[in-house]
Design a protein around this motif. Structure first.
Motif, PDB file in Angstrom:
ATOM      1  N   PRO A 117       0.801  -1.229   0.000  1.00 47.10           N
ATOM      2  CA  PRO A 117       0.000   0.000   0.000  1.00 47.10           C
ATOM      3  C   PRO A 117       0.829   1.272   0.000  1.00 47.10           C
ATOM      4  N   PHE A 118       0.344   2.281  -0.717  1.00 53.71           N
ATOM      5  CA  PHE A 118       0.911   3.619  -0.612  1.00 53.71           C
ATOM      6  C   PHE A 118       0.140   4.380   0.464  1.00 53.71           C
ATOM      7  N   ILE A 119       0.736   5.441   0.934  1.00 55.08           N
ATOM      8  CA  ILE A 119       0.086   6.281   1.952  1.00 55.08           C
ATOM      9  C   ILE A 119      -0.546   7.482   1.259  1.00 55.08           C
ATOM     10  N   LEU A 120      -1.856   7.589   1.374  1.00 54.69           N
ATOM     11  CA  LEU A 120      -2.569   8.757   0.870  1.00 54.69           C
ATOM     12  C   LEU A 120      -2.459   9.835   1.942  1.00 54.69           C
ATOM     13  N   ALA A 121      -1.633  10.840   1.683  1.00 59.15           N
ATOM     14  CA  ALA A 121      -1.335  11.864   2.682  1.00 59.15           C
ATOM     15  C   ALA A 121      -2.420  12.933   2.658  1.00 59.15           C
ATOM     16  N   ASN A 122      -3.298  12.905   3.626  1.00 59.02           N
ATOM     17  CA  ASN A 122      -4.438  13.831   3.656  1.00 59.02           C
ATOM     18  C   ASN A 122      -4.003  15.218   4.123  1.00 59.02           C
ATOM     19  N   ALA A 123      -4.183  16.195   3.244  1.00 54.51           N
ATOM     20  CA  ALA A 123      -3.810  17.585   3.520  1.00 54.51           C
ATOM     21  C   ALA A 123      -5.060  18.430   3.695  1.00 54.51           C
ATOM     22  N   TRP A 124      -4.922  19.535   4.364  1.00 59.09           N
ATOM     23  CA  TRP A 124      -6.087  20.378   4.643  1.00 59.09           C
ATOM     24  C   TRP A 124      -5.966  21.770   4.031  1.00 59.09           C
ATOM     25  N   LEU A 172       8.077  16.116   1.548  1.00 65.85           N
ATOM     26  CA  LEU A 172       8.575  15.034   2.394  1.00 65.85           C
ATOM     27  C   LEU A 172       8.540  13.675   1.686  1.00 65.85           C
ATOM     28  N   GLY A 173       7.987  13.636   0.474  1.00 66.11           N
ATOM     29  CA  GLY A 173       8.016  12.397  -0.290  1.00 66.11           C
ATOM     30  C   GLY A 173       6.691  11.693  -0.484  1.00 66.11           C
ATOM     31  N   ALA A 174       5.578  12.333  -0.142  1.00 64.05           N
ATOM     32  CA  ALA A 174       4.272  11.700  -0.368  1.00 64.05           C
ATOM     33  C   ALA A 174       4.089  11.408  -1.855  1.00 64.05           C
ATOM     34  N   GLU A 175       3.407  10.295  -2.145  1.00 66.50           N
ATOM     35  CA  GLU A 175       3.163   9.910  -3.530  1.00 66.50           C
ATOM     36  C   GLU A 175       1.812  10.396  -4.045  1.00 66.50           C
ATOM     37  N   ALA A 176       0.917  10.695  -3.140  1.00 69.83           N
ATOM     38  CA  ALA A 176      -0.408  11.191  -3.512  1.00 69.83           C
ATOM     39  C   ALA A 176      -0.983  11.956  -2.332  1.00 69.83           C
ATOM     40  N   ILE A 177      -1.834  12.906  -2.648  1.00 65.50           N
ATOM     41  CA  ILE A 177      -2.473  13.744  -1.635  1.00 65.50           C
ATOM     42  C   ILE A 177      -3.969  13.419  -1.596  1.00 65.50           C
ATOM     43  N   GLY A 178      -4.529  13.415  -0.410  1.00 69.13           N
ATOM     44  CA  GLY A 178      -5.966  13.291  -0.257  1.00 69.13           C
ATOM     45  C   GLY A 178      -6.501  14.522   0.446  1.00 69.13           C
ATOM     46  N   VAL A 226      -8.324  -2.178  -1.500  1.00 68.69           N
ATOM     47  CA  VAL A 226      -8.963  -1.751  -0.254  1.00 68.69           C
ATOM     48  C   VAL A 226      -8.150  -0.640   0.394  1.00 68.69           C
ATOM     49  N   ASN A 227      -8.835   0.435   0.765  1.00 70.12           N
ATOM     50  CA  ASN A 227      -8.235   1.515   1.542  1.00 70.12           C
ATOM     51  C   ASN A 227      -8.440   1.216   3.024  1.00 70.12           C
ATOM     52  N   VAL A 228      -7.395   1.411   3.814  1.00 64.33           N
ATOM     53  CA  VAL A 228      -7.464   1.199   5.261  1.00 64.33           C
ATOM     54  C   VAL A 228      -7.096   2.504   5.951  1.00 64.33           C
ATOM     55  N   LEU A 229      -7.888   2.891   6.926  1.00 63.35           N
ATOM     56  CA  LEU A 229      -7.645   4.116   7.687  1.00 63.35           C
ATOM     57  C   LEU A 229      -6.692   3.837   8.845  1.00 63.35           C
ATOM     58  N   ALA A 230      -5.609   4.582   8.903  1.00 63.15           N
ATOM     59  CA  ALA A 230      -4.633   4.431   9.982  1.00 63.15           C
ATOM     60  C   ALA A 230      -5.108   5.215  11.204  1.00 63.15           C
ATOM     61  N   VAL A 231      -5.920   4.557  12.033  1.00 67.04           N
ATOM     62  CA  VAL A 231      -6.469   5.194  13.214  1.00 67.04           C
ATOM     63  C   VAL A 231      -6.657   4.141  14.299  1.00 67.04           C
ATOM     64  N   GLU A 232      -6.549   4.559  15.546  1.00 68.11           N
ATOM     65  CA  GLU A 232      -6.775   3.697  16.702  1.00 68.11           C
ATOM     66  C   GLU A 232      -5.953   2.411  16.603  1.00 68.11           C
ATOM     67  N   ALA A 233      -6.568   1.246  16.753  1.00 68.99           N
ATOM     68  CA  ALA A 233      -5.815  -0.009  16.787  1.00 68.99           C
ATOM     69  C   ALA A 233      -5.079  -0.270  15.486  1.00 68.99           C
ATOM     70  N   ALA A 263      -3.953  -4.669   2.292  1.00 64.39           N
ATOM     71  CA  ALA A 263      -4.388  -3.321   1.912  1.00 64.39           C
ATOM     72  C   ALA A 263      -3.615  -2.817   0.701  1.00 64.39           C
ATOM     73  N   ALA A 264      -4.272  -1.959  -0.080  1.00 61.10           N
ATOM     74  CA  ALA A 264      -3.623  -1.341  -1.232  1.00 61.10           C
ATOM     75  C   ALA A 264      -3.359   0.149  -1.009  1.00 61.10           C
ATOM     76  N   ARG A 265      -3.997   0.694   0.001  1.00 57.39           N
ATOM     77  CA  ARG A 265      -3.884   2.128   0.248  1.00 57.39           C
ATOM     78  C   ARG A 265      -4.132   2.384   1.722  1.00 57.39           C
ATOM     79  N   ILE A 266      -3.371   3.299   2.295  1.00 52.95           N
ATOM     80  CA  ILE A 266      -3.534   3.679   3.700  1.00 52.95           C
ATOM     81  C   ILE A 266      -3.805   5.177   3.751  1.00 52.95           C
ATOM     82  N   SER A 267      -4.953   5.543   4.249  1.00 52.89           N
ATOM     83  CA  SER A 267      -5.280   6.963   4.377  1.00 52.89           C
ATOM     84  C   SER A 267      -5.206   7.389   5.834  1.00 52.89           C
TER      85      SER A 267
END
Length: 275
Positions: free
Chosen positions: A18-25, A36-42, A202-209, A223-227
């Motif tokens: 999986p790549f990391i979808l780096a969520n920006a605001w 910093l090297g993100a491959e994609a922005i969310g 499948v996208n997986v959210l990196a939160v809690e456990a 997983a194929a993507r981590i948001s």
């Protein structure tokens, strides 16, 4: 549009790697993440809402979300995926129109939730599937590639259980979704079960456990993507709240003494423009 992001974005989705979808605001956070090297922005609906002084949950209009998305698309050369909440519509044709507008804004893809916002009630199963079917049909009719991710948010909101969520993502896959997502999975076993229940990424959210698992374990689960959702935005607010509380309640400025130098931020912002 500065770049055609669809093919690059689709190619990033590799189950088991999986790549990391780096969520920006905002533009600044997008450029720093790119630097910093993100491959994609969310985008993140919650993180963007915070910048407007609003809570999450469809308080931002579709027009505002699209303008914000276009700003992030223009900020770097990376593909950007839009968090478009429930598509800003209940009816399938309204969701389809949102997908078309998202493409026009330059997004490489977008996610659509199955929750009737701003509440926590899930759309009826049949309607939820019809919404994704309409969105997928519109995505395939676009003039360029567009990755449609269908979300089953009821586990997160308490609207239904994991069994129902899996039933929904399987139906979303059959309806034409390119990828699927069940936010806030309880543990590694659930991540593995979800990833093995469908054949699309499948996208997986990196939160809690799940956040405690780390990338390698999430990858091993399939997983194929981590948001990140609003996690990075909330992390910045954590520093703001902690440092400002100390300053305003005790007169202490100590928590602001160990910060990133402005020169480092300037460097990342410049590097981020180049993607």
């Amino acid at each position: 549009m500065r770049h055609d992001p669809g093919p690059v974005f689709r190619a990033l989705h590799k189950p088991g790697n999986p790549f990391i979808l780096a969520n920006a605001w905002d533009v600044g956070s997008a450029r720093v993440l790119a630097g910093l090297g993100a491959e994609a922005i969310g985008t993140t609906s919650a993180g963007f809402a915070f910048t407007r002084g609003l809570p999450d949950g469809a308080r931002i209009s579709l027009e505002e979300a699209l303008i914000h998305s276009a700003d992030l698309v223009a900020a770097t050369n990376l593909p950007v995926s839009g968090d478009l909440e429930n598509g800003y519509a209940d009816a399938p044709d309204g969701v389809a129109q949102t997908v078309r507008l998202a493409c026009e804004a330059g997004l490489a893809g977008a996610s659509i939730e199955d929750i009737r916002l701003p509440g926590a009630e899930a759309y009826d199963f049949d309607l939820a599937v019809e919404r994704i079917k309409a969105a997928a049909a519109e995505a395939r009719a676009l003039p360029r590639d567009f990755v449609l991710l269908a979300r089953a948010d009821g586990v997160m909101t308490g609207a239904y259980d994991l069994d129902e969520a899996i039933r929904r993502i399987q139906a979303f896959e059959a309806a034409g979704a390119d990828a699927v997502y069940i936010p806030v999975l309880p543990d590694a076993a659930a991540v593995k079960r979800v990833c093995s229940s469908v054949s699309v990424p499948v996208n997986v959210l990196a939160v809690e456990a799940v956040a405690q698992m780390g990338r390698d374990a999430i990858a091993e689960a399939g997983a194929a993507r981590i948001s990140l959702g609003s996690a990075l935005a909330r992390a910045t607010h954590s520093v703001l709240v902690s440092a400002a509380t100390a300053m305003l309640e005790t007169g202490s400025f100590g928590e602001m003494s160990d910060t990133v130098p402005g020169s480092r931020i300037d460097e990342l912002l410049k590097r981020g423009v180049r993607g």
